[in-house]
Design an enzyme around this catalytic site. Structure first.
Site, PDB file in Angstrom:
ATOM      1  N   SER A  97       0.833  -1.195   0.000  1.00  0.00           N
ATOM      2  CA  SER A  97       0.000   0.000   0.000  1.00  0.00           C
ATOM      3  C   SER A  97       0.873   1.253   0.000  1.00  0.00           C
ATOM      4  O   SER A  97       1.657   1.455  -0.925  1.00  0.00           O
ATOM      5  CB  SER A  97      -0.957  -0.050   1.200  1.00  0.00           C
ATOM      6  OG  SER A  97      -2.023   0.854   1.044  1.00  0.00           O
ATOM      7  N   ASP A 232      -9.519  -6.442  -3.622  1.00  0.00           N
ATOM      8  CA  ASP A 232      -9.054  -5.191  -3.023  1.00  0.00           C
ATOM      9  C   ASP A 232     -10.076  -4.085  -3.268  1.00  0.00           C
ATOM     10  O   ASP A 232     -10.406  -3.777  -4.420  1.00  0.00           O
ATOM     11  CB  ASP A 232      -7.695  -4.802  -3.617  1.00  0.00           C
ATOM     12  CG  ASP A 232      -6.974  -3.739  -2.797  1.00  0.00           C
ATOM     13  OD1 ASP A 232      -7.649  -2.935  -2.134  1.00  0.00           O
ATOM     14  OD2 ASP A 232      -5.730  -3.716  -2.833  1.00  0.00           O
ATOM     15  N   HIS A 260      -7.249  -6.160   0.456  1.00  0.00           N
ATOM     16  CA  HIS A 260      -6.143  -5.214   0.404  1.00  0.00           C
ATOM     17  C   HIS A 260      -4.886  -5.726   1.104  1.00  0.00           C
ATOM     18  O   HIS A 260      -3.803  -5.190   0.872  1.00  0.00           O
ATOM     19  CB  HIS A 260      -6.575  -3.885   1.033  1.00  0.00           C
ATOM     20  CG  HIS A 260      -5.583  -2.777   0.855  1.00  0.00           C
ATOM     21  ND1 HIS A 260      -5.127  -2.363  -0.381  1.00  0.00           N
ATOM     22  CD2 HIS A 260      -4.926  -2.003   1.771  1.00  0.00           C
ATOM     23  CE1 HIS A 260      -4.256  -1.381  -0.235  1.00  0.00           C
ATOM     24  NE2 HIS A 260      -4.120  -1.150   1.054  1.00  0.00           N
TER      25      HIS A 260
END
Length: 298
Positions: A97, A232, A260
Site C-alpha cells: 500500500s 481489493d 487489500h
C-alpha cells in the site's frame, strides 16, 4: 512468533524494527495506519532463509511520531539511514500500500541499494483510492477521526464482530479485520497527526496525488513483482494494467481470495510466491521490448 524489537535513534527520532534471520536481506515496509506486526506471519516464514528487517515507519507503531515531513521521500530516506546503521548494503524491498509507494521512491532515489522490488496492493500507480481515505484528508477530518478511534466506537464495533462470528455468518476477512483494528491508533493525538500528515502528502479529495507512472521506466534495472488481492477495495487491481504498459516484464501474481492485505488473507500462498520470486535468477530487470507476462491467478 513475536519477539523483542530493536530500536535505533536516527536524527533524534527513535525507530523501532524487527531484525531476524540471515542471508539475502528483505526489507518489509507496511502501509498507512499499519505497523511492522502486519508482517509477523511472513517474517516467521521468510526468516528461515533470509535476513528480514521490518520497521515501524515514523508516525506508526512504536516508532517516534514527530511533527514534520511524512512524504514518500522522507520515509525512503529514513529506510536508507536505517540500513546504513545496520551496515546492510542492498535489499529486496517489499512494500504494501503506502509502503509500495515508499519502496518505489527508495528504488528511484537509491538504485544502488535496491536488488528486487515487490509491490503489494501498492499506492502510487494510479489516481483511484477508496472513498474512506479520500474523506480522511478533507478539512475538518481532525474532528471526526478521534471519534472513530474512541473507546465507545471501538467497543461497539468489537461487539458487532463477536456477534457476527457467533451467529454463523460468513467469516470476516483478515483484510477487513486489520482495517478495523488500525482505527484504534487514531485515538492517540500524535498518531492522528502523523496519519493526517502522511495521508495528505499523497491523497486528496480526488484520489492519489502522487504517481510513479512517469518514472516507472527508472525501475527497468530491477526485477519487479506485483502482488494484488482480487477483492481489493482500497486500491483497485486495475492499476496493474497501467503499470504493465511501462514495465511489461513485471512478474504479476493475483491472489483471488484476497482483499487489500493479501499477506494476511492468504499468507501461505503469498509466502510461496514471494519465496519463489526471491529465488529466481536475477534477470537484470524487466525488458520493455519483451512481451508482457500474463498475471498468475491463484
Amino acid at each position: 512468533m513475536q519477539e523483542a524489537a530493536t530500536q535505533v535513534v536516527l536524527h533524534g527520532q527513535e525507530v523501532v524494527f524487527t531484525d531476524r534471520g540471515t542471508g539475502q536481506t528483505v526489507l518489509l515496509v507496511h502501509g498507512l495506519m499499519s505497523t511492522r506486526h502486519t508482517w509477523d506471519d511472513q517474517l516467521d516464514r521468510l526468516a528461515r532463509d533470509y535476513r528480514v528487517i521490518a520497521p515501524d515507519l515514523l508516525g506508526h507503531g512504536d516508532s517516534a511520531k514527530p511533527a514534520g515531513d511524512y512524504s514518500l521521500g522522507a520515509h525512503a530516506a529514513m529506510l536508507r539511514d536505517l540500513l546504513d546503521v545496520l551496515e546492510v548494503p542492498r535489499v529486496t524491498i517489499v512494500g504494501h500500500s503506502l509502503g509500495g509507494g515508499i519502496a518505489m521512491q527508495f528504488a528511484y532515489l537509491f538504485p544502488d541499494r535496491t536488488d528486487r522490488l515487490v509491490l503489494v496492493s501498492s499506492g502510487g500507480l494510479g489516481r483511484e483510492v477508496s472513498p474512506a481515505l479520500r474523506a480522511a484528508t478533507l478539512p475538518g477530518s481532525e474532528l471526526v477521526l478521534p471519534l472513530l478511534g474512541s473507546g465507545f466506537v471501538r467497543g461497539v464495533g468489537d461487539c458487532a464482530l463477536r456477534l457476527w462470528s457467533r451467529v454463523g455468518l460468513p467469516a470476516i476477512s483478515p483484510s477487513s479485520t486489520q482495517g478495523w483494528r488500525s482505527l484504534a491508533g487514531l485515538a492517540d493525538p500524535a498518531s492522528r497527526r502523523a496519519f493526517l500528515a502522511t495521508s495528505r502528502s499523497v491523497i486528496n479529495a480526488g484520489g492519489q496525488t502522487v504517481s510513479a507512472q512517469d518514472r516507472l521506466t527508472s525501475l527497468l534495472s530491477h526485477d519487479l513483482m506485483l502482488m494484488w488481492g482480487r477483492r481489493d477495495r482500497v486500491i483497485p487491481i486495475s492499476h496493474i494494467e497501467t503499470t504493465l504498459e511501462s514495465l511489461p516484464r513485471s512478474h504479476v501474481v493475483v491472489l483471488s481470495r484476497s482483499g487489500h492485505f493479501p499477506h494476511l488473507d492468504e499468507p501461505e500462498l503469498f509466502a510461496i510466491e514471494l519465496d519463489s520470486f526471491l529465488k529466481r535468477p536475477t534477470s537484470g530487470g524487466p525488458t520493455r521490448a519483451e512481451a508482457a507476462r500474463p498475471a498468475r491467478q491463484i
